[in-house]
Scaffold this motif. Structure first.
Motif, PDB file in Angstrom:
ATOM      1  N   HIS A   1       0.822  -1.217   0.000  1.00 20.53           N
ATOM      2  CA  HIS A   1       0.000   0.000   0.000  1.00 20.53           C
ATOM      3  C   HIS A   1       0.856   1.267   0.000  1.00 20.53           C
ATOM      4  O   HIS A   1       1.704   1.441   0.866  1.00 20.53           O
ATOM      5  CB  HIS A   1      -0.923   0.018   1.221  1.00 20.53           C
ATOM      6  N   ASP A   2       0.590   2.132  -0.983  1.00 26.92           N
ATOM      7  CA  ASP A   2       1.302   3.411  -1.007  1.00 26.92           C
ATOM      8  C   ASP A   2       0.361   4.593  -0.849  1.00 26.92           C
ATOM      9  O   ASP A   2       0.712   5.725  -1.140  1.00 26.92           O
ATOM     10  CB  ASP A   2       2.106   3.557  -2.307  1.00 26.92           C
ATOM     11  N   GLN A   3      -0.881   4.322  -0.370  1.00 27.38           N
ATOM     12  CA  GLN A   3      -1.822   5.412  -0.161  1.00 27.38           C
ATOM     13  C   GLN A   3      -1.373   6.316   0.982  1.00 27.38           C
ATOM     14  O   GLN A   3      -0.915   5.837   2.021  1.00 27.38           O
ATOM     15  CB  GLN A   3      -3.228   4.877   0.143  1.00 27.38           C
ATOM     16  N   GLU A   4      -1.563   7.604   0.767  1.00 27.69           N
ATOM     17  CA  GLU A   4      -1.115   8.599   1.751  1.00 27.69           C
ATOM     18  C   GLU A   4      -1.710   8.369   3.135  1.00 27.69           C
ATOM     19  O   GLU A   4      -1.039   8.502   4.151  1.00 27.69           O
ATOM     20  CB  GLU A   4      -1.469   9.993   1.224  1.00 27.69           C
ATOM     21  N   GLU A   5      -3.009   7.973   3.192  1.00 25.17           N
ATOM     22  CA  GLU A   5      -3.650   7.843   4.502  1.00 25.17           C
ATOM     23  C   GLU A   5      -3.037   6.719   5.329  1.00 25.17           C
ATOM     24  O   GLU A   5      -2.931   6.827   6.553  1.00 25.17           O
ATOM     25  CB  GLU A   5      -5.163   7.630   4.349  1.00 25.17           C
ATOM     26  N   TYR A   6      -2.617   5.634   4.672  1.00 24.93           N
ATOM     27  CA  TYR A   6      -1.962   4.545   5.389  1.00 24.93           C
ATOM     28  C   TYR A   6      -0.640   5.022   5.994  1.00 24.93           C
ATOM     29  O   TYR A   6      -0.329   4.745   7.151  1.00 24.93           O
ATOM     30  CB  TYR A   6      -1.678   3.364   4.452  1.00 24.93           C
ATOM     31  N   ILE A   7       0.139   5.718   5.174  1.00 26.91           N
ATOM     32  CA  ILE A   7       1.457   6.159   5.620  1.00 26.91           C
ATOM     33  C   ILE A   7       1.345   7.097   6.811  1.00 26.91           C
ATOM     34  O   ILE A   7       2.033   6.938   7.826  1.00 26.91           O
ATOM     35  CB  ILE A   7       2.214   6.856   4.468  1.00 26.91           C
ATOM     36  N   VAL A   8       0.454   8.082   6.704  1.00 28.18           N
ATOM     37  CA  VAL A   8       0.304   9.063   7.778  1.00 28.18           C
ATOM     38  C   VAL A   8      -0.194   8.397   9.061  1.00 28.18           C
ATOM     39  O   VAL A   8       0.303   8.679  10.154  1.00 28.18           O
ATOM     40  CB  VAL A   8      -0.638  10.204   7.346  1.00 28.18           C
ATOM     41  N   GLU A   9      -1.166   7.491   8.942  1.00 28.69           N
ATOM     42  CA  GLU A   9      -1.678   6.808  10.130  1.00 28.69           C
ATOM     43  C   GLU A   9      -0.598   5.962  10.792  1.00 28.69           C
ATOM     44  O   GLU A   9      -0.492   5.918  12.021  1.00 28.69           O
ATOM     45  CB  GLU A   9      -2.890   5.938   9.772  1.00 28.69           C
ATOM     46  N   MET A  10       0.204   5.278   9.993  1.00 25.57           N
ATOM     47  CA  MET A  10       1.285   4.470  10.564  1.00 25.57           C
ATOM     48  C   MET A  10       2.312   5.354  11.270  1.00 25.57           C
ATOM     49  O   MET A  10       2.792   5.022  12.355  1.00 25.57           O
ATOM     50  CB  MET A  10       1.959   3.640   9.473  1.00 25.57           C
TER      51      MET A  10
ATOM     52  N   MET B   1       7.230   9.976  -0.152  1.00 28.78           N
ATOM     53  CA  MET B   1       7.133  11.353   0.334  1.00 28.78           C
ATOM     54  C   MET B   1       6.609  12.255  -0.789  1.00 28.78           C
ATOM     55  O   MET B   1       5.722  13.075  -0.581  1.00 28.78           O
ATOM     56  CB  MET B   1       8.508  11.847   0.799  1.00 28.78           C
ATOM     57  N   ASP B   2       7.148  12.081  -1.985  1.00 28.91           N
ATOM     58  CA  ASP B   2       6.699  12.890  -3.117  1.00 28.91           C
ATOM     59  C   ASP B   2       5.212  12.678  -3.371  1.00 28.91           C
ATOM     60  O   ASP B   2       4.473  13.621  -3.659  1.00 28.91           O
ATOM     61  CB  ASP B   2       7.490  12.530  -4.379  1.00 28.91           C
ATOM     62  N   LYS B   3       4.772  11.424  -3.275  1.00 27.86           N
ATOM     63  CA  LYS B   3       3.364  11.109  -3.514  1.00 27.86           C
ATOM     64  C   LYS B   3       2.473  11.821  -2.494  1.00 27.86           C
ATOM     65  O   LYS B   3       1.449  12.410  -2.836  1.00 27.86           O
ATOM     66  CB  LYS B   3       3.156   9.599  -3.430  1.00 27.86           C
ATOM     67  N   ILE B   4       2.888  11.768  -1.228  1.00 26.42           N
ATOM     68  CA  ILE B   4       2.117  12.429  -0.176  1.00 26.42           C
ATOM     69  C   ILE B   4       2.032  13.927  -0.435  1.00 26.42           C
ATOM     70  O   ILE B   4       0.962  14.529  -0.379  1.00 26.42           O
ATOM     71  CB  ILE B   4       2.768  12.192   1.206  1.00 26.42           C
ATOM     72  N   PHE B   5       3.177  14.518  -0.757  1.00 23.78           N
ATOM     73  CA  PHE B   5       3.200  15.961  -0.954  1.00 23.78           C
ATOM     74  C   PHE B   5       2.339  16.370  -2.148  1.00 23.78           C
ATOM     75  O   PHE B   5       1.620  17.371  -2.102  1.00 23.78           O
ATOM     76  CB  PHE B   5       4.638  16.451  -1.152  1.00 23.78           C
ATOM     77  N   ARG B   6       2.397  15.606  -3.227  1.00 20.80           N
ATOM     78  CA  ARG B   6       1.599  15.940  -4.412  1.00 20.80           C
ATOM     79  C   ARG B   6       0.106  15.849  -4.118  1.00 20.80           C
ATOM     80  O   ARG B   6      -0.670  16.713  -4.521  1.00 20.80           O
ATOM     81  CB  ARG B   6       1.952  15.000  -5.574  1.00 20.80           C
ATOM     82  N   GLN B   7      -0.278  14.811  -3.384  1.00 22.67           N
ATOM     83  CA  GLN B   7      -1.696  14.620  -3.081  1.00 22.67           C
ATOM     84  C   GLN B   7      -2.218  15.724  -2.179  1.00 22.67           C
ATOM     85  O   GLN B   7      -3.283  16.296  -2.425  1.00 22.67           O
ATOM     86  CB  GLN B   7      -1.912  13.251  -2.423  1.00 22.67           C
ATOM     87  N   ILE B   8      -1.478  16.009  -1.124  1.00 25.05           N
ATOM     88  CA  ILE B   8      -1.971  16.975  -0.150  1.00 25.05           C
ATOM     89  C   ILE B   8      -1.867  18.398  -0.682  1.00 25.05           C
ATOM     90  O   ILE B   8      -2.649  19.264  -0.317  1.00 25.05           O
ATOM     91  CB  ILE B   8      -1.213  16.823   1.182  1.00 25.05           C
ATOM     92  N   ASN B   9      -0.928  18.633  -1.582  1.00 25.17           N
ATOM     93  CA  ASN B   9      -0.790  19.972  -2.145  1.00 25.17           C
ATOM     94  C   ASN B   9      -1.989  20.360  -3.000  1.00 25.17           C
ATOM     95  O   ASN B   9      -2.218  21.532  -3.282  1.00 25.17           O
ATOM     96  CB  ASN B   9       0.491  20.064  -2.983  1.00 25.17           C
ATOM     97  N   LYS B  10      -2.795  19.369  -3.404  1.00 23.98           N
ATOM     98  CA  LYS B  10      -4.009  19.654  -4.171  1.00 23.98           C
ATOM     99  C   LYS B  10      -5.094  20.271  -3.275  1.00 23.98           C
ATOM    100  O   LYS B  10      -6.034  20.889  -3.757  1.00 23.98           O
ATOM    101  CB  LYS B  10      -4.550  18.368  -4.802  1.00 23.98           C
ATOM    102  N   LEU B  11      -4.944  20.040  -1.977  1.00 21.97           N
ATOM    103  CA  LEU B  11      -5.917  20.581  -1.043  1.00 21.97           C
ATOM    104  C   LEU B  11      -5.597  22.035  -0.742  1.00 21.97           C
ATOM    105  O   LEU B  11      -4.475  22.501  -0.923  1.00 21.97           O
ATOM    106  CB  LEU B  11      -5.902  19.778   0.263  1.00 21.97           C
ATOM    107  N   SER B  12      -6.565  22.764  -0.274  1.00 22.33           N
ATOM    108  CA  SER B  12      -6.311  24.156   0.099  1.00 22.33           C
ATOM    109  C   SER B  12      -5.403  24.202   1.309  1.00 22.33           C
ATOM    110  O   SER B  12      -5.468  23.357   2.191  1.00 22.33           O
ATOM    111  CB  SER B  12      -7.629  24.862   0.429  1.00 22.33           C
ATOM    112  N   THR B  13      -4.516  25.173   1.350  1.00 22.30           N
ATOM    113  CA  THR B  13      -3.585  25.307   2.462  1.00 22.30           C
ATOM    114  C   THR B  13      -3.929  26.533   3.282  1.00 22.30           C
ATOM    115  O   THR B  13      -4.549  27.481   2.802  1.00 22.30           O
ATOM    116  CB  THR B  13      -2.139  25.429   1.946  1.00 22.30           C
ATOM    117  N   LYS B  14      -3.493  26.513   4.498  1.00 18.68           N
ATOM    118  CA  LYS B  14      -3.742  27.663   5.368  1.00 18.68           C
ATOM    119  C   LYS B  14      -2.872  28.834   4.938  1.00 18.68           C
ATOM    120  O   LYS B  14      -1.805  28.655   4.365  1.00 18.68           O
ATOM    121  CB  LYS B  14      -3.433  27.297   6.818  1.00 18.68           C
ATOM    122  N   THR B  15      -3.311  30.005   5.197  1.00 17.92           N
ATOM    123  CA  THR B  15      -2.536  31.179   4.829  1.00 17.92           C
ATOM    124  C   THR B  15      -1.296  31.277   5.690  1.00 17.92           C
ATOM    125  O   THR B  15      -1.233  30.770   6.804  1.00 17.92           O
ATOM    126  CB  THR B  15      -3.366  32.461   5.023  1.00 17.92           C
ATOM    127  N   GLN B  16      -0.290  31.949   5.148  1.00 16.12           N
ATOM    128  CA  GLN B  16       0.966  32.055   5.878  1.00 16.12           C
ATOM    129  C   GLN B  16       0.810  32.931   7.120  1.00 16.12           C
ATOM    130  O   GLN B  16       1.652  32.902   8.011  1.00 16.12           O
ATOM    131  CB  GLN B  16       2.049  32.628   4.959  1.00 16.12           C
TER     132      GLN B  16
END
Length: 218
Positions: free
Chosen positions: A87-96, A133-148
Motif C-alpha cells: 500500500h502506497d496510499q497517503e492515509e496509510y502512511i500518515v496513520e502508521m 514522500m513525493d506522492k504524499i506531498f503531491r496529493q496533499i498539495n491539491k488541497l487548500s492550504t492555510k494562509t501564511q
C-alpha cells in the motif's frame, strides 16, 4: 553493532515470510526470532520475545497493522516497527507514522534497501521512501492550504520557514545555508518544532505538517 538485532516478521503470506527470512539469514547482524501470520499472534510474540525490530504488513486477517503498530509502540516504545506493504496510499502512511512507525517500505524494495533501512531503524533513525514522500506531498498539495499569516500550534515565522524546508527534504546544513543561520540554530528550531507538534523526529514533523496543511509545497 556487536549484538545481533532481533527481528519478528509479521505477514499473512507464508511465501513473503520465507522470502524475508532467506534475505535476512544471509546477514549475520540479524537474528530472526520467529514469525507471525496475523496481528494477534504478532502481539503475543512481541510480549514474549521483545524484539528489537518488527517487520509488519498492514493487511492482516484479524486486526490491522496500524492497530498492531500502535499497541507495540505503547507497550514497547524501544521496538522499531517497519511497515513492509503493497500500500502506497497517503492515509496509510500518515496513520502508521502517527502510531509510531519508524520506516515505511513497499514490498518491491530491494534486499539492500531493506537491510539498510533495518540497520538505520535499529540505530534509532526513521526512513520513508522518497518516492512515497513525493506522492504524499503531491496529493496533499491539491488541497487548500492555510494562509501564511496563520501560526498554528504556536509556530513562529522562522519555525514555519524551517518546517517548510524540512518538509521539502532539506538537511540541517542546507536549511542553515538557505536561511543564513548556523546548523546549531537550525537544531534549536527543530527541537521547538518537535515539541509544538508533539513528534520525535523530522519525518513525523514533515508529514504531520503536510497532513494538517501547515505548509504549502510547490
Amino acid at each position: 553493532m556487536n549484538e545481533q538485532i532481533s527481528v519478528l516478521i509479521v505477514d499473512d503470506h507464508a511465501l513473503v515470510r520465507e522470502g524475508i527470512r532467506k534475505i535476512l539469514s544471509l546477514e549475520p547482524q540479524f537474528n530472526i526470532l520467529t514469525e507471525a501470520h496475523n496481528g494477534t499472534t504478532a502481539l503475543k510474540l512481541c510480549r514474549e520475545f521483545k524484539p528489537d525490530l518488527v517487520l509488519l504488513d498492514i493487511n492482516l486477517p484479524d486486526i490491522t497493522g496500524i492497530e498492531v503498530c500502535k499497541t507495540i509502540k505503547q507497550e514497547f516504545p524501544d521496538t522499531g516497527v517497519i511497515a513492509l506493504t503493497i500500500h502506497d496510499q497517503e492515509e496509510y502512511i500518515v496513520e502508521m507514522i502517527r502510531n509510531g512507525i519508524a520506516a515505511y517500505l513497499l514490498k518491491d524494495v530491494s534486499p539492500d534497501q531493506l537491510i539498510n533501512t533495518m540497520l538505520q531503524v535499529a540505530q534509532g533513525h526513521s526512513f520513508i521512501s522518497p518516492s512515497l514522500m513525493d506522492k504524499i506531498f503531491r496529493q496533499i498539495n491539491k488541497l487548500s492550504t492555510k494562509t501564511q499569516e496563520d501560526k498554528p500550534l504556536g509556530l513562529t515565522d522562522r519555525e514555519m520557514e524551517v518546517l517548510r524546508l524540512v518538509a521539502n527534504g532539506d538537511s540541517n546544513r542546507t536549511i542553515a545555508n538557505k536561511l543564513y543561520i548556523s546548523e546549531k540554530t537550525v537544531k534549536n528550531h527543530l527541537t521547538n518544532i518537535f515539541q509544538k507538534l508533539d513528534v520525535t523526529d523530522r519525518t513525523q514533523a514533515a508529514l504531520i505538517a503536510v497532513k494538517e496543511k501547515l505548509v504549502e509545497l510547490h
